[in-house]
Design an enzyme around this catalytic site. Structure first.
Site, PDB file in Angstrom:
ATOM      1  N   LYS A 173      17.148  12.090   9.900  1.00  0.00           N
ATOM      2  CA  LYS A 173      18.482  11.493   9.876  1.00  0.00           C
ATOM      3  C   LYS A 173      19.288  12.061  11.026  1.00  0.00           C
ATOM      4  O   LYS A 173      19.436  13.271  11.164  1.00  0.00           O
ATOM      5  CB  LYS A 173      19.159  11.795   8.543  1.00  0.00           C
ATOM      6  CG  LYS A 173      20.542  11.189   8.434  1.00  0.00           C
ATOM      7  CD  LYS A 173      21.141  11.406   7.063  1.00  0.00           C
ATOM      8  CE  LYS A 173      22.527  10.788   6.966  1.00  0.00           C
ATOM      9  NZ  LYS A 173      23.145  11.053   5.661  1.00  0.00           N
ATOM     10  N   ARG A 180      32.037   5.475   6.543  1.00  0.00           N
ATOM     11  CA  ARG A 180      33.092   6.455   6.222  1.00  0.00           C
ATOM     12  C   ARG A 180      34.256   5.747   5.530  1.00  0.00           C
ATOM     13  O   ARG A 180      34.891   6.299   4.647  1.00  0.00           O
ATOM     14  CB  ARG A 180      33.547   7.175   7.488  1.00  0.00           C
ATOM     15  CG  ARG A 180      32.407   7.847   8.255  1.00  0.00           C
ATOM     16  CD  ARG A 180      32.240   9.309   7.904  1.00  0.00           C
ATOM     17  NE  ARG A 180      30.930   9.815   8.294  1.00  0.00           N
ATOM     18  CZ  ARG A 180      30.624  10.336   9.493  1.00  0.00           C
ATOM     19  NH1 ARG A 180      31.562  10.426  10.412  1.00  0.00           N
ATOM     20  NH2 ARG A 180      29.408  10.769   9.733  1.00  0.00           N
ATOM     21  N   ARG A 220      28.805  16.078  11.894  1.00  0.00           N
ATOM     22  CA  ARG A 220      27.734  16.691  11.112  1.00  0.00           C
ATOM     23  C   ARG A 220      26.614  17.222  12.010  1.00  0.00           C
ATOM     24  O   ARG A 220      25.461  17.289  11.612  1.00  0.00           O
ATOM     25  CB  ARG A 220      27.136  15.660  10.154  1.00  0.00           C
ATOM     26  CG  ARG A 220      28.135  14.939   9.261  1.00  0.00           C
ATOM     27  CD  ARG A 220      27.417  14.272   8.112  1.00  0.00           C
ATOM     28  NE  ARG A 220      28.219  13.269   7.429  1.00  0.00           N
ATOM     29  CZ  ARG A 220      29.202  13.546   6.563  1.00  0.00           C
ATOM     30  NH1 ARG A 220      29.521  14.792   6.309  1.00  0.00           N
ATOM     31  NH2 ARG A 220      29.853  12.561   5.970  1.00  0.00           N
ATOM     32  N   GLU A 277      10.517  17.444  10.783  1.00  0.00           N
ATOM     33  CA  GLU A 277      11.328  17.232   9.582  1.00  0.00           C
ATOM     34  C   GLU A 277      10.540  16.445   8.525  1.00  0.00           C
ATOM     35  O   GLU A 277      10.588  16.746   7.337  1.00  0.00           O
ATOM     36  CB  GLU A 277      12.610  16.461   9.930  1.00  0.00           C
ATOM     37  CG  GLU A 277      13.664  17.265  10.650  1.00  0.00           C
ATOM     38  CD  GLU A 277      14.498  18.144   9.711  1.00  0.00           C
ATOM     39  OE1 GLU A 277      14.173  18.227   8.512  1.00  0.00           O
ATOM     40  OE2 GLU A 277      15.466  18.747  10.195  1.00  0.00           O
ATOM     41  N   LYS A 331      16.599   7.198   9.756  1.00  0.00           N
ATOM     42  CA  LYS A 331      17.946   6.637   9.675  1.00  0.00           C
ATOM     43  C   LYS A 331      18.791   7.120  10.835  1.00  0.00           C
ATOM     44  O   LYS A 331      18.779   8.310  11.101  1.00  0.00           O
ATOM     45  CB  LYS A 331      18.559   7.078   8.352  1.00  0.00           C
ATOM     46  CG  LYS A 331      20.000   6.692   8.171  1.00  0.00           C
ATOM     47  CD  LYS A 331      20.524   7.291   6.911  1.00  0.00           C
ATOM     48  CE  LYS A 331      21.967   6.835   6.732  1.00  0.00           C
ATOM     49  NZ  LYS A 331      22.533   7.312   5.510  1.00  0.00           N
ATOM     50  N   TYR A 349      22.307  -3.618   3.928  1.00  0.00           N
ATOM     51  CA  TYR A 349      23.396  -4.223   3.153  1.00  0.00           C
ATOM     52  C   TYR A 349      23.184  -5.732   3.012  1.00  0.00           C
ATOM     53  O   TYR A 349      23.898  -6.389   2.262  1.00  0.00           O
ATOM     54  CB  TYR A 349      24.752  -3.909   3.816  1.00  0.00           C
ATOM     55  CG  TYR A 349      25.008  -2.412   3.871  1.00  0.00           C
ATOM     56  CD1 TYR A 349      25.452  -1.726   2.741  1.00  0.00           C
ATOM     57  CD2 TYR A 349      24.727  -1.668   5.019  1.00  0.00           C
ATOM     58  CE1 TYR A 349      25.646  -0.353   2.761  1.00  0.00           C
ATOM     59  CE2 TYR A 349      24.919  -0.290   5.052  1.00  0.00           C
ATOM     60  CZ  TYR A 349      25.367   0.360   3.924  1.00  0.00           C
ATOM     61  OH  TYR A 349      25.537   1.720   3.947  1.00  0.00           O
TER      62      TYR A 349
HETATM   63  C1  PBG Z   1      25.825  10.839   3.730  1.00  0.00           C
HETATM   64  C2  PBG Z   1      25.443   9.457   4.094  1.00  0.00           C
HETATM   65  C3  PBG Z   1      25.919   8.742   5.178  1.00  0.00           C
HETATM   66  C4  PBG Z   1      25.291   7.503   5.132  1.00  0.00           C
HETATM   67  C5  PBG Z   1      24.493   7.474   4.011  1.00  0.00           C
HETATM   68  N1  PBG Z   1      24.571   8.696   3.390  1.00  0.00           N
HETATM   69  C6  PBG Z   1      26.917   9.081   6.188  1.00  0.00           C
HETATM   70  C7  PBG Z   1      26.783  10.315   6.970  1.00  0.00           C
HETATM   71  O1  PBG Z   1      25.762  10.986   6.968  1.00  0.00           O
HETATM   72  O2  PBG Z   1      27.762  10.633   7.644  1.00  0.00           O
HETATM   73  C8  PBG Z   1      25.517   6.415   6.124  1.00  0.00           C
HETATM   74  C9  PBG Z   1      25.069   5.069   5.706  1.00  0.00           C
HETATM   75  C10 PBG Z   1      25.561   3.993   6.580  1.00  0.00           C
HETATM   76  O3  PBG Z   1      26.201   4.239   7.636  1.00  0.00           O
HETATM   77  O4  PBG Z   1      25.322   2.842   6.231  1.00  0.00           O
HETATM   78  N2  PBG Z   1      25.393  11.211   2.485  1.00  0.00           N
END
Ligand code: PBG
Length: 334
Positions: free
Chosen positions: A206, A216, A227, A243, A258, A323
């Protein structure tokens, strides 16, 4: 200028009609392989539109159940539920993530009670929606007085969260916080609590991505900053293999890459090395880009959606989170 050369090999033969193209297509997609990420929010009287994700909503319990039913009827394999608590319920450790009556656990319970095993119920296992600082883990102070996301202090909270989600009825927990050791910690806690059959979808690779922007808004995030100390650097590929291998060694049943579209090379390499199913998450920013262009009349929305999903599948994803899952499933069924 004309030439006397006539080709002997004519790839166009296989493109002549829709039947011929379907007959020879290399990539298939089954609605069962799709996962619909969904949001349930506390304190709503009616579902609320998310402006940056046209067509996606924060749900009440009722509207959530209706949307899950629509997804299940279309043949979608799984939903992935995120919880949006009231601001006043957020705190430093994200206690509402663990509480039996926290919004996410209530949502999971309602969906599992209604749908049983008709659709897989996946839970997002991460603290960021529930912490008042918006980070995925708990914070501590380092020796220079800086706030840091504390990896090891976060693990027990993830373990409790996963157990609470299993208790609420999740078939799958999906740790997305990128803490080192999270998969092993969660597996041990689930097993100890008697949840041997609950599986783990690990967000293994990720990235700290700008494409999470609309998400967000979707979860009313409290995050300041970024992050980058726990999510991966977009310049790296090898790190994703490490990972993923660690998560497999720690007991991940499925792994994930992701975002999807900017990381198709990563997805392809992970798919080559992984002995477990590989998922890819087409994230909020990917959805928003295609939606915005389509709303402007700049691209054909349905064609762009299908092309993006087939691209992710072709790169090696067994499972795709999007989505558009319900819409894609409906399109696939004609
Ligand atoms: C954090 C999380 C995020 C997404 C899914 N789980 C955001 C992040 O890591 O800042 C993003 C999913 C998306 O953008 O569709 N638990």
């Amino acid at each position: 200028m004309t030439s006397n050369y006539t080709p002997f090999r004519r790839p166009r033969r296989l493109r002549t009609t829709p039947q011929m193209r379907n007959f020879t297509a290399e990539t298939d997609l089954n609605p069962n392989r799709l996962v619909l990420p969904m949001f349930i929010a506390d304190g709503l009287d009616a579902p609320r539109d998310i402006t940056s994700l046209p067509g996606v909503q924060q749900h009440t319990e009722d509207s959530l159940l209706r949307a899950v039913e629509e997804a299940a009827n279309a043949g979608v394999g799984s939903i992935d539920l995120f919880g949006v608590p009231l601001d006043e319920d957020k705190d430093a450790t994200g206690s509402q993530a663990v509480a039996e009556d926290g919004i996410l656990n209530r949502g999971l319970r309602a969906v599992r009670e209604r749908f049983g095993d008709d659709i897989l119920v996946m839970a997002d296992t991460c603290l960021d929606e529930f912490t008042d600082h918006g980070h995925c883990g708990v914070l501590s102070t380092d020796r220079y007085g800086h706030k840091i996301v504390d990896n090891d202090a976060t693990l027990p909270q993830y373990a409790k969260m996963a157990v609470a989600q299993a208790e609420a009825g999740a078939h799958i927990v999906s740790p997305s916080g990128m803490m080192d050791g999270q998969i092993r910690h969660i597996r041990e806690a689930l097993d100890e609590a008697g949840h041997q059959d609950v599986s783990i979808m690990a967000y293994s690779a990720k990235y700290a991505s700008a494409f999470f922007g609309p998400f967000r808004e979707a979860v009313g995030s409290s995050l300041q900053g970024d992050r980058r100390t726990y999510q991966q650097d977009p310049r790296n590929l090898r790190e994703s293999i490490l990972e993923t291998q660690l998560d497999i060694d720690e007991g991940a049943d499925m792994v994930m890459v992701k975002p999807a579209m900017p990381y198709l090379d990563v997805l392809s390499e992970v798919a080559d090395m992984s002995p477990v199913p590989v998922a890819a998450y087409q994230v909020s920013g990917e959805y928003a880009m295609i939606s915005a262009a389509a709303q402007n009349g700049w691209i054909d929305e349905e064609a762009a959606i299908m092309e993006s999903i087939y691209g992710i599948r072709r790169a090696g994803a067994d499972i795709i989170l999007t989505y558009w899952a319900t819409r894609v499933a409906q399109m696939l069924r004609g």
